[in-house]
Design an enzyme around this catalytic site. Structure first.
Site, PDB file in Angstrom:
ATOM      1  N   LYS A   1       5.492   1.987  -9.201  1.00 45.31           N
ATOM      2  CA  LYS A   1       5.159   3.383  -9.512  1.00 45.31           C
ATOM      3  C   LYS A   1       6.403   4.261  -9.406  1.00 45.31           C
ATOM      4  O   LYS A   1       6.674   5.075 -10.291  1.00 45.31           O
ATOM      5  CB  LYS A   1       4.060   3.900  -8.562  1.00 45.31           C
ATOM      6  CG  LYS A   1       2.681   3.382  -8.915  1.00 45.31           C
ATOM      7  CD  LYS A   1       1.651   3.637  -7.822  1.00 45.31           C
ATOM      8  CE  LYS A   1       0.328   2.965  -8.181  1.00 45.31           C
ATOM      9  NZ  LYS A   1      -0.658   2.961  -7.092  1.00 45.31           N
TER      10      LYS A   1
ATOM     11  N   GLN B   1      -1.813   5.420  -1.500  1.00 43.52           N
ATOM     12  CA  GLN B   1      -2.117   4.046  -1.903  1.00 43.52           C
ATOM     13  C   GLN B   1      -3.246   3.476  -1.047  1.00 43.52           C
ATOM     14  O   GLN B   1      -3.221   3.574   0.183  1.00 43.52           O
ATOM     15  CB  GLN B   1      -0.846   3.186  -1.777  1.00 43.52           C
ATOM     16  CG  GLN B   1      -0.977   1.776  -2.314  1.00 43.52           C
ATOM     17  CD  GLN B   1      -1.168   1.696  -3.815  1.00 43.52           C
ATOM     18  OE1 GLN B   1      -0.709   2.556  -4.562  1.00 43.52           O
ATOM     19  NE2 GLN B   1      -1.862   0.664  -4.271  1.00 43.52           N
TER      20      GLN B   1
ATOM     21  N   ASP C   1      -4.982  10.461  -8.924  1.00 44.73           N
ATOM     22  CA  ASP C   1      -5.855   9.284  -8.945  1.00 44.73           C
ATOM     23  C   ASP C   1      -7.260   9.649  -9.421  1.00 44.73           C
ATOM     24  O   ASP C   1      -8.045   8.768  -9.780  1.00 44.73           O
ATOM     25  CB  ASP C   1      -5.992   8.720  -7.523  1.00 44.73           C
ATOM     26  CG  ASP C   1      -5.149   7.480  -7.291  1.00 44.73           C
ATOM     27  OD1 ASP C   1      -4.894   6.748  -8.262  1.00 44.73           O
ATOM     28  OD2 ASP C   1      -4.767   7.252  -6.133  1.00 44.73           O
TER      29      ASP C   1
HETATM   30  N1  GUN Z   1      -4.981   0.507  -4.881  1.00 38.53           N
HETATM   31  C1  GUN Z   1      -5.308  -0.284  -5.920  1.00 38.53           C
HETATM   32  N2  GUN Z   1      -5.459   0.454  -7.038  1.00 38.53           N
HETATM   33  C2  GUN Z   1      -5.223   1.729  -6.683  1.00 38.53           C
HETATM   34  C3  GUN Z   1      -5.204   2.958  -7.406  1.00 38.53           C
HETATM   35  O1  GUN Z   1      -5.463   3.030  -8.615  1.00 38.53           O
HETATM   36  N3  GUN Z   1      -4.896   4.062  -6.672  1.00 38.53           N
HETATM   37  C4  GUN Z   1      -4.627   4.014  -5.359  1.00 38.53           C
HETATM   38  N4  GUN Z   1      -4.346   5.157  -4.736  1.00 38.53           N
HETATM   39  N5  GUN Z   1      -4.623   2.892  -4.662  1.00 38.53           N
HETATM   40  C5  GUN Z   1      -4.919   1.760  -5.328  1.00 38.53           C
END
Ligand code: GUN
Length: 296
Positions: free
Chosen positions: A54, A98, A121
């Site tokens: 990311k 996350q 998100d």
């Molecule tokens: N963990 C796995 N997929 C995601 C996601 O799309 N967003 C977040 N914040 N954590 C994750």
């Protein structure tokens, strides 16, 4: 029939290029740099890989990346205080915590502390409610990526029969809302659905998001249907570790009209849409028009 392969890797590259173009223009014309803050608590290896990716892609499209790596035993009060600081920071337009969080932290409390306007998100309860009532919101990245691929492949989706297999808050439920928003007839099915095969065979659009390797066989796919496989499952095959989706790809590709492969289908779209959401959040925060084609 052999299905058209929907190339998510190429599509994600196109989305990133569009985001980068918008970002360059924002910088040149307004002196604005969209910023994304990613918070990682602990050392979950899969999370570390995602967060690194990311950060790298954020910088590649010209945005500012702020990484906050916290100890596994960080207290809830300290994590909430960090979110408060990021909420108040004008250089931060998007915040992502996350998941999963270590078990002593209450994920719902933490996610709902994020300013909904910065919740790239789309997990904050306000954004869930806004999406559910058809209002402007931040939309979860994976279903947004699926929607973009479907619109690109089909043009208008109105009137199509869509079946979403999976009822998670991250994919299944928001995916169903988005398809409904595009006037599909939507069914949400799951592992406890009776006659799941029959239900799947109704679908013009079949979205598989159950997290069970190759659970959906080819003979559950209606001839000519579009299959979007959200699953990413690591299994051992012929003594090797391989990634497979929730759909039996070889079987489904013989029947479907179009299908996303695993890997290289939905996966790459998730981070591309995170960048698109960060751009959208930055535009909204500054009263600017939203980037066309990069929102729901
Ligand atoms: N963990 C796995 N997929 C995601 C996601 O799309 N967003 C977040 N914040 N954590 C994750």
């Amino acid at each position: 029939m052999t299905a058209t392969i929907i190339d998510g890797k190429a599509f994600a590259a196109k989305v990133r290029a569009e985001v980068a173009e918008h970002v360059a223009r924002l910088k040149e014309e307004r002196g604005l740099v969209p910023g994304l803050a990613v918070v990682l608590v602990g050392e979950n290896p899969a999370s570390q890989v995602y967060v690194k990716s990311k950060g790298k892609q954020t910088v590649e499209v010209g945005m500012a990346s702020f990484e906050h790596k916290l100890d596994r035993d960080t207290s809830e009060a300290d994590l909430l205080a960090l979110i408060d600081r990021l909420n108040a920071d004008p250089a931060v337009h998007g915040i992502l915590v996350q998941l999963p969080l270590p078990s002593h932290l209450n994920s719902e409390l933490v996610i709902n502390r994020i300013d909904p306007a910065k919740d790239v998100d789309g997990f904050h309860i306000s954004n869930v409610g806004l999406l559910g009532t058809g209002q402007k919101s931040m939309v979860p990245c994976t279903p947004l990526g699926c929607l973009m691929m479907l619109r690109d492949h089909h043009g208008k989706l109105a009137g199509m029969e869509a079946v979403v297999v999976g009822r998670s808050n991250i994919v299944g439920k928001p995916m169903a809302q988005l398809l409904l928003g595009d006037s599909c007839t939507v069914t949400i099915a799951h592992s406890r659905t009776k006659d799941l095969g029959e239900v799947c065979r109704r679908a013009d659009i079949l979205v598989a998001a159950v997290g069970r390797p190759e659970m959906i066989p080819g003979d559950w796919v209606k001839p000519g249907a579009t299959v979007i496989d959200v699953g990413i499952n690591r299994i051992e095959r012929d003594g090797k570790q391989v990634l497979v989706g929730d759909v039996d790809y070889a079987g489904a590709a013989k029947v479907a009209g179009a299908i996303t492969p695993v890997p290289g289908g939905v996966g790459p779209m998730t981070i591309a849409c995170l960048l698109a959401n960060t751009l959208t959040a930055c535009c909204r925060a500054n009263g600017l028009p939203e980037p066309e084609g990069l929102t729901a």
